[in-house]
Design a protein around this motif. Structure first.
Motif, PDB file in Angstrom:
ATOM      1  N   GLY A  86      -1.029   6.950   2.112  1.00  0.00           N
ATOM      2  CA  GLY A  86      -1.487   7.488   3.384  1.00  0.00           C
ATOM      3  C   GLY A  86      -0.755   8.783   3.723  1.00  0.00           C
ATOM      4  O   GLY A  86       0.387   8.987   3.324  1.00  0.00           O
ATOM      5  N   TRP A  92     -10.373  -3.029   0.868  1.00  0.00           N
ATOM      6  CA  TRP A  92      -9.653  -2.148   1.798  1.00  0.00           C
ATOM      7  C   TRP A  92     -10.295  -2.297   3.175  1.00  0.00           C
ATOM      8  O   TRP A  92     -11.525  -2.231   3.312  1.00  0.00           O
ATOM      9  CB  TRP A  92      -9.738  -0.695   1.347  1.00  0.00           C
ATOM     10  CG  TRP A  92      -8.933  -0.380   0.142  1.00  0.00           C
ATOM     11  CD1 TRP A  92      -9.342  -0.338  -1.157  1.00  0.00           C
ATOM     12  CD2 TRP A  92      -7.533  -0.056   0.133  1.00  0.00           C
ATOM     13  NE1 TRP A  92      -8.300  -0.005  -1.973  1.00  0.00           N
ATOM     14  CE2 TRP A  92      -7.174   0.170  -1.212  1.00  0.00           C
ATOM     15  CE3 TRP A  92      -6.551   0.067   1.108  1.00  0.00           C
ATOM     16  CZ2 TRP A  92      -5.881   0.516  -1.593  1.00  0.00           C
ATOM     17  CZ3 TRP A  92      -5.272   0.407   0.723  1.00  0.00           C
ATOM     18  CH2 TRP A  92      -4.950   0.631  -0.604  1.00  0.00           C
ATOM     19  N   TYR A  93      -9.452  -2.487   4.163  1.00  0.00           N
ATOM     20  CA  TYR A  93      -9.869  -2.524   5.550  1.00  0.00           C
ATOM     21  C   TYR A  93      -9.161  -1.386   6.289  1.00  0.00           C
ATOM     22  O   TYR A  93      -8.173  -0.853   5.800  1.00  0.00           O
ATOM     23  CB  TYR A  93      -9.469  -3.854   6.200  1.00  0.00           C
ATOM     24  CG  TYR A  93     -10.289  -5.037   5.770  1.00  0.00           C
ATOM     25  CD1 TYR A  93     -10.178  -5.565   4.488  1.00  0.00           C
ATOM     26  CD2 TYR A  93     -11.172  -5.644   6.656  1.00  0.00           C
ATOM     27  CE1 TYR A  93     -10.934  -6.664   4.103  1.00  0.00           C
ATOM     28  CE2 TYR A  93     -11.921  -6.749   6.284  1.00  0.00           C
ATOM     29  CZ  TYR A  93     -11.791  -7.257   5.013  1.00  0.00           C
ATOM     30  OH  TYR A  93     -12.552  -8.354   4.639  1.00  0.00           O
ATOM     31  N   ARG A  94      -9.665  -1.066   7.458  1.00  0.00           N
ATOM     32  CA  ARG A  94      -8.985  -0.079   8.289  1.00  0.00           C
ATOM     33  C   ARG A  94      -9.090  -0.477   9.756  1.00  0.00           C
ATOM     34  O   ARG A  94     -10.026  -1.168  10.161  1.00  0.00           O
ATOM     35  CB  ARG A  94      -9.548   1.318   8.064  1.00  0.00           C
ATOM     36  CG  ARG A  94     -10.968   1.531   8.555  1.00  0.00           C
ATOM     37  CD  ARG A  94     -11.461   2.924   8.159  1.00  0.00           C
ATOM     38  NE  ARG A  94     -12.825   3.179   8.617  1.00  0.00           N
ATOM     39  CZ  ARG A  94     -13.523   4.260   8.273  1.00  0.00           C
ATOM     40  NH1 ARG A  94     -12.994   5.183   7.474  1.00  0.00           N
ATOM     41  NH2 ARG A  94     -14.749   4.423   8.742  1.00  0.00           N
ATOM     42  N   TYR A 127      -4.856   1.848   7.072  1.00  0.00           N
ATOM     43  CA  TYR A 127      -5.633   1.226   6.005  1.00  0.00           C
ATOM     44  C   TYR A 127      -4.842   0.069   5.403  1.00  0.00           C
ATOM     45  O   TYR A 127      -3.662   0.231   5.057  1.00  0.00           O
ATOM     46  CB  TYR A 127      -5.989   2.250   4.939  1.00  0.00           C
ATOM     47  CG  TYR A 127      -7.111   3.172   5.373  1.00  0.00           C
ATOM     48  CD1 TYR A 127      -6.900   4.132   6.354  1.00  0.00           C
ATOM     49  CD2 TYR A 127      -8.388   3.066   4.818  1.00  0.00           C
ATOM     50  CE1 TYR A 127      -7.932   4.960   6.781  1.00  0.00           C
ATOM     51  CE2 TYR A 127      -9.418   3.890   5.228  1.00  0.00           C
ATOM     52  CZ  TYR A 127      -9.186   4.829   6.216  1.00  0.00           C
ATOM     53  OH  TYR A 127     -10.205   5.653   6.627  1.00  0.00           O
ATOM     54  N   ARG A 147     -10.360  -4.276  13.311  1.00  0.00           N
ATOM     55  CA  ARG A 147     -10.227  -4.008  11.880  1.00  0.00           C
ATOM     56  C   ARG A 147     -11.598  -4.156  11.231  1.00  0.00           C
ATOM     57  O   ARG A 147     -12.334  -5.100  11.509  1.00  0.00           O
ATOM     58  CB  ARG A 147      -9.231  -4.979  11.263  1.00  0.00           C
ATOM     59  CG  ARG A 147      -8.825  -4.645   9.856  1.00  0.00           C
ATOM     60  CD  ARG A 147      -7.697  -5.543   9.365  1.00  0.00           C
ATOM     61  NE  ARG A 147      -6.478  -5.359  10.145  1.00  0.00           N
ATOM     62  CZ  ARG A 147      -5.310  -5.907   9.815  1.00  0.00           C
ATOM     63  NH1 ARG A 147      -5.212  -6.650   8.720  1.00  0.00           N
ATOM     64  NH2 ARG A 147      -4.257  -5.715  10.568  1.00  0.00           N
ATOM     65  N   GLU A 191       0.824  -1.207   0.000  1.00  0.00           N
ATOM     66  CA  GLU A 191       0.000   0.000   0.000  1.00  0.00           C
ATOM     67  C   GLU A 191       0.858   1.257   0.000  1.00  0.00           C
ATOM     68  O   GLU A 191       1.988   1.248   0.477  1.00  0.00           O
ATOM     69  CB  GLU A 191      -0.932   0.051   1.228  1.00  0.00           C
ATOM     70  CG  GLU A 191      -1.818  -1.132   1.444  1.00  0.00           C
ATOM     71  CD  GLU A 191      -1.277  -2.099   2.467  1.00  0.00           C
ATOM     72  OE1 GLU A 191      -2.079  -2.787   3.125  1.00  0.00           O
ATOM     73  OE2 GLU A 191      -0.018  -2.168   2.597  1.00  0.00           O
ATOM     74  N   ASP A 207     -12.209   8.952  10.112  1.00  0.00           N
ATOM     75  CA  ASP A 207     -11.589   8.104   9.096  1.00  0.00           C
ATOM     76  C   ASP A 207     -10.130   7.809   9.440  1.00  0.00           C
ATOM     77  O   ASP A 207      -9.476   7.019   8.743  1.00  0.00           O
ATOM     78  CB  ASP A 207     -11.658   8.772   7.727  1.00  0.00           C
ATOM     79  CG  ASP A 207     -13.084   8.908   7.209  1.00  0.00           C
ATOM     80  OD1 ASP A 207     -13.403   9.967   6.617  1.00  0.00           O
ATOM     81  OD2 ASP A 207     -13.877   7.972   7.391  1.00  0.00           O
ATOM     82  N   VAL A 231     -13.830  -1.604   4.738  1.00  0.00           N
ATOM     83  CA  VAL A 231     -14.215  -0.291   4.232  1.00  0.00           C
ATOM     84  C   VAL A 231     -14.891  -0.425   2.872  1.00  0.00           C
ATOM     85  O   VAL A 231     -15.951   0.144   2.638  1.00  0.00           O
ATOM     86  CB  VAL A 231     -12.981   0.623   4.112  1.00  0.00           C
ATOM     87  CG1 VAL A 231     -13.355   1.958   3.468  1.00  0.00           C
ATOM     88  CG2 VAL A 231     -12.344   0.836   5.472  1.00  0.00           C
TER      89      VAL A 231
END
Length: 115
Positions: free
Chosen positions: A8, A35-37, A93, A44, A5, A89, A47
């Motif tokens: 960010g 996508w997870y966050r 991620y 977790r 990734e 938010d 998203v």
């Protein structure tokens, strides 16, 4: 399958960011991606998700209308366009790829939204 990734950053509330996930290895085995966050002290959460061909997408209620997931299979890259960012938010991620055998995860990228 390897996932990396990027994208960010620290951004003010109301701003935008685009996250990227570059995929390498046995990409042919991937069924879906997402996508997870994970925020500090929280579990977790998913998203957004996208099918192998990119035609089917899904979103968490908290990001609907603000985030857009997409993938470019020719470039082996998945994206998450994040608009109208909110303080909540803020999270790390993670990129996820699912095959019929197991899940694969990237190392994560930090998104921090200042209020």
């Amino acid at each position: 399958v390897q996932l990396v990734e990027s994208g960010g950053d620290l951004v003010q509330a109301g701003g935008s960011l685009r996250l990227s996930c570059v995929v390498s290895g046995s990409t042919f085995s991937i069924v879906t991606m997402g996508w997870y966050r994970q925020a500090p002290g929280k579990q977790r959460e998913l998203v957004a998700g996208i099918s192998s061909g990119g035609s089917d997408t899904s979103y968490a209620d908290s990001v609907k209308g603000r985030f857009t997931i997409s993938r470019n299979n020719g470039e082996n890259t998945m994206y998450l366009q994040m608009n109208s960012l909110k303080f909540e938010d803020t999270a790390v991620y993670y990129c996820n790829a699912w095959t019929h055998i197991r899940d694969y995860w990237g190392q994560g990228t930090q998104v921090t939204v200042s209020s």
